[in-house]
Design an enzyme around this catalytic site. Sequence first.
Site, PDB file in Angstrom:
ATOM      1  N   HIS A 536     -23.552 141.209  -5.735  1.00  0.00           N
ATOM      2  CA  HIS A 536     -22.756 140.207  -5.011  1.00  0.00           C
ATOM      3  C   HIS A 536     -22.426 139.018  -5.914  1.00  0.00           C
ATOM      4  O   HIS A 536     -21.251 138.638  -6.056  1.00  0.00           O
ATOM      5  CB  HIS A 536     -23.545 139.736  -3.779  1.00  0.00           C
ATOM      6  N   GLU A 537     -23.446 138.427  -6.513  1.00  0.00           N
ATOM      7  CA  GLU A 537     -23.208 137.243  -7.352  1.00  0.00           C
ATOM      8  C   GLU A 537     -22.391 137.599  -8.593  1.00  0.00           C
ATOM      9  O   GLU A 537     -21.596 136.792  -9.073  1.00  0.00           O
ATOM     10  CB  GLU A 537     -24.540 136.594  -7.744  1.00  0.00           C
ATOM     11  N   GLU A 566     -15.292 135.043  -0.923  1.00  0.00           N
ATOM     12  CA  GLU A 566     -16.341 136.068  -0.860  1.00  0.00           C
ATOM     13  C   GLU A 566     -15.789 137.488  -1.031  1.00  0.00           C
ATOM     14  O   GLU A 566     -16.555 138.455  -1.009  1.00  0.00           O
ATOM     15  CB  GLU A 566     -17.092 135.975   0.471  1.00  0.00           C
ATOM     16  N   HIS A 669     -26.468 125.929   3.661  1.00  0.00           N
ATOM     17  CA  HIS A 669     -25.056 126.290   3.480  1.00  0.00           C
ATOM     18  C   HIS A 669     -24.136 125.238   4.095  1.00  0.00           C
ATOM     19  O   HIS A 669     -23.128 124.858   3.491  1.00  0.00           O
ATOM     20  CB  HIS A 669     -24.766 127.637   4.145  1.00  0.00           C
ATOM     21  N   ILE A 670     -24.457 124.780   5.295  1.00  0.00           N
ATOM     22  CA  ILE A 670     -23.515 123.888   5.994  1.00  0.00           C
ATOM     23  C   ILE A 670     -23.897 122.417   5.928  1.00  0.00           C
ATOM     24  O   ILE A 670     -23.062 121.553   6.204  1.00  0.00           O
ATOM     25  CB  ILE A 670     -23.297 124.315   7.464  1.00  0.00           C
ATOM     26  N   PHE A 671     -25.143 122.112   5.544  1.00  0.00           N
ATOM     27  CA  PHE A 671     -25.537 120.709   5.482  1.00  0.00           C
ATOM     28  C   PHE A 671     -25.812 120.220   4.054  1.00  0.00           C
ATOM     29  O   PHE A 671     -25.979 119.021   3.838  1.00  0.00           O
ATOM     30  CB  PHE A 671     -26.763 120.458   6.363  1.00  0.00           C
ATOM     31  N   GLY A 673     -24.301 122.350   1.307  1.00  0.00           N
ATOM     32  CA  GLY A 673     -23.425 123.189   0.485  1.00  0.00           C
ATOM     33  C   GLY A 673     -21.983 122.998   0.915  1.00  0.00           C
ATOM     34  O   GLY A 673     -21.647 122.006   1.553  1.00  0.00           O
ATOM     35  N   GLY A 674     -21.142 123.931   0.604  1.00  0.00           N
ATOM     36  CA  GLY A 674     -19.718 123.772   0.897  1.00  0.00           C
ATOM     37  C   GLY A 674     -19.232 124.529   2.111  1.00  0.00           C
ATOM     38  O   GLY A 674     -18.028 124.715   2.282  1.00  0.00           O
ATOM     39  N   TYR A 675     -20.163 125.001   2.963  1.00  0.00           N
ATOM     40  CA  TYR A 675     -19.781 125.920   4.037  1.00  0.00           C
ATOM     41  C   TYR A 675     -19.622 125.262   5.407  1.00  0.00           C
ATOM     42  O   TYR A 675     -19.537 125.970   6.406  1.00  0.00           O
ATOM     43  CB  TYR A 675     -20.800 127.054   4.140  1.00  0.00           C
TER      44      TYR A 675
END
Length: 751
Positions: A536-537, A566, A669-671, A673-675
């Site tokens: 994946h990465e 993604e 992810h959401i707090f 990171g960029g999601y």
Amino acid sequence: FQSIHPSQLPPAMTSILSQLDASFASLESSLSAKLAGRDPSSSSSSSSPISYDEVLPALEKMQHPLGYAWSIASHLNGVKNTDELRKEYEANQPKVVQASMKFGQSKVLYDALSSLRTSWETADEEAATSSFLAAQRRRAVSNTLRSMTLQGVGLPVGSPEQVRFNEIKLRFAELSTAFSNNVLDATKAFGLTVTDPSDVEDVPESALAMWAEAHRRFLVKEAETEGDEEKKTEAEGMEVDAAKGPWRITLDGPSYIAAMQHMPNRDVRKKVYLGYLTRASEFTASEAEAEAEAADNKGEETKEEKAPIGKNNVLIIEEILKLRKEMAGLLGFDNYAEMSLASKMAPDVASVTNLSNLILEKALPAAQRELAAATDLARATGGPEYSESNLPKLMPWDTSFWVERLKEKTFDLKEEELRPYFALDAVLKGMFGLIERIFDVEVRDATGTVEVWHPDVRFFTLHDESDEGKHIASFYLDPYSRPADKRGGAWMADCLGKSEALGFDVPVAYLTCNGSPPVGDKPSLMTFREVETLFHETGHGLQHMLTRATVGDVSGINGVEWDAVELPSQFMENWCYDKPTVYGFAKHYQTGEPLPEEMFEKLKEQKTFGAGMMACRQLLFGMMDMELHSNFDPNGEETIFDLQRRMAEIYTPYALPVEEDRFLCGFSHIFAGGYAAGYYSYKWAEVMSADAFGAFEEVGLDNEEGVKEVGKKFRETVLALGGGVAPMDVFKSFRGREPSPEALLRHNGLV
């Protein structure tokens, strides 16, 4: 990297920011003169329009020193986190954010870019878009204008609205860093020592060895803290016995997952589960804050007057959500989700909800069947404690354990039997073979030719076989979990991007995983999920490294809409079930024997096992994120955990959160990171990635020439075009049509 020290960050930032300030002032002056019809080099009038090279390339050159230096600091903060680096990082972060705001809110820059776009619109359309370079430039200008709008360039200079907007941006930077640090600290702080062999009966040897080694490291750390050198030396030299223990379970990924899947003792599983789900919450904050205060009091420096943010991420989340709603309102949006979607493929919240519900319709019945089957097995074989009278339903700390037992029973295959065939070095060799096979790119090991931040880190170079082996890219790989100083998860980040303006033609990437480390004399033996994560990465890395785009703002993953980014990563995961690919690496680490044929067939059959619950879990995360940023009122009576339960009743009604569940406190992810209002991107992009892999399936995965031809097309479109072309146009260039969710449902066994 070995040469970098945190103390170098402040003088570097001071020097870079000072030069940047002067350079940008000069650029604004020059552009202002041009916009006013004057020659910047004299007082005479000028009728020449602003050219592209005078704006974005000039801006990219002056911004690069800051972006490059700060990206290195950010990278090290994630993979080599120390108290000293944290201190310097947090002290300099506001200056970096302020510099970014100065660019983003420059009226002169915005007007210059608008003027440039207008001049292109009035020019011959066909001529303007006749080349890939022209398309990149137009996308870069358009993206920058949109980004500046979302950074508040439209707010009147010096107005209360602009002042408040900028205050919020600075506070965001503080809060997200604190959130991430709190999760890392809480993860490091937890440890549960197990001494009774009956508690670990039938646990795989690899997990026992990992836990036994963790106990030895704990004793070493404890001795260091106490300043007892004799005790430390004794602990360092102690012989680890995986079979006898003691064993110490921690919350880093490999350790936690092993406990949830294999620990037979329910009480131990519950403690570990709640330890993980309550990280950085009110349940752990008091003790963490007391320890932090005690550590501060040992120091001699004067403490700042500013109140610390604290270790409780509940409070941080509540403040972040209030500020996001307020910030979106300042820009004229009804909520933060609208603001987030303004720069994504998905047109609105309703579109995200519709896709989620389309998948849910197929996934939820499958998930309920999967859980019922696991429950039946627990009732039949788990003994009295799993009887319906003692346990009306499986608890969250039971589910993974019994799903794993069901998988073993269904396929007569244990994960532990597979691991000896997935040694990291062999997996890398096989994955590189796939890259060469379908993309005509050779990957060479160049470890030792550059400095790295940890001895485990490797370095590789990519060479284009179709261009006489030309060196076209490089990447660092940091493969193992290091809970002491490395944040959890897996990610790709750019170290250097391709850019004509900067003269960089060889992009460099960071690939970071948290896989199982070597234990004793055994190499890293990966779980199959860890193999998928590595693929994946690497998919992300390939989009960064194989780009043909030369405009920095849209090269590689730059400028790619978040809900399309993604695609290549999830696409690469599909190859983990392709026979030539798997047999390129699945060899026993001791004997060299290939993976037995029947084991591979069972591995393929397992692909859709548990797909219903996995899909519902991802849908819950995505829609919980979207609801928090759209319909949730952060000033209302409903709490964030009320919302979590409300969304779980829709997407995972078979597994509602327990009272202590504080999952959101670790939802980086959401707090952090960029999601934010973007976690749905995984499913949105998975529709495209599954459909893209479908192109290979259609020509036949055993059709070597056909696979090479489709691989070449995938490289020339999805991997090469970067953000230089809109993602829907990129997909249509590859597939000849828009994506369909049919392949996703088929791959997950949900048709």
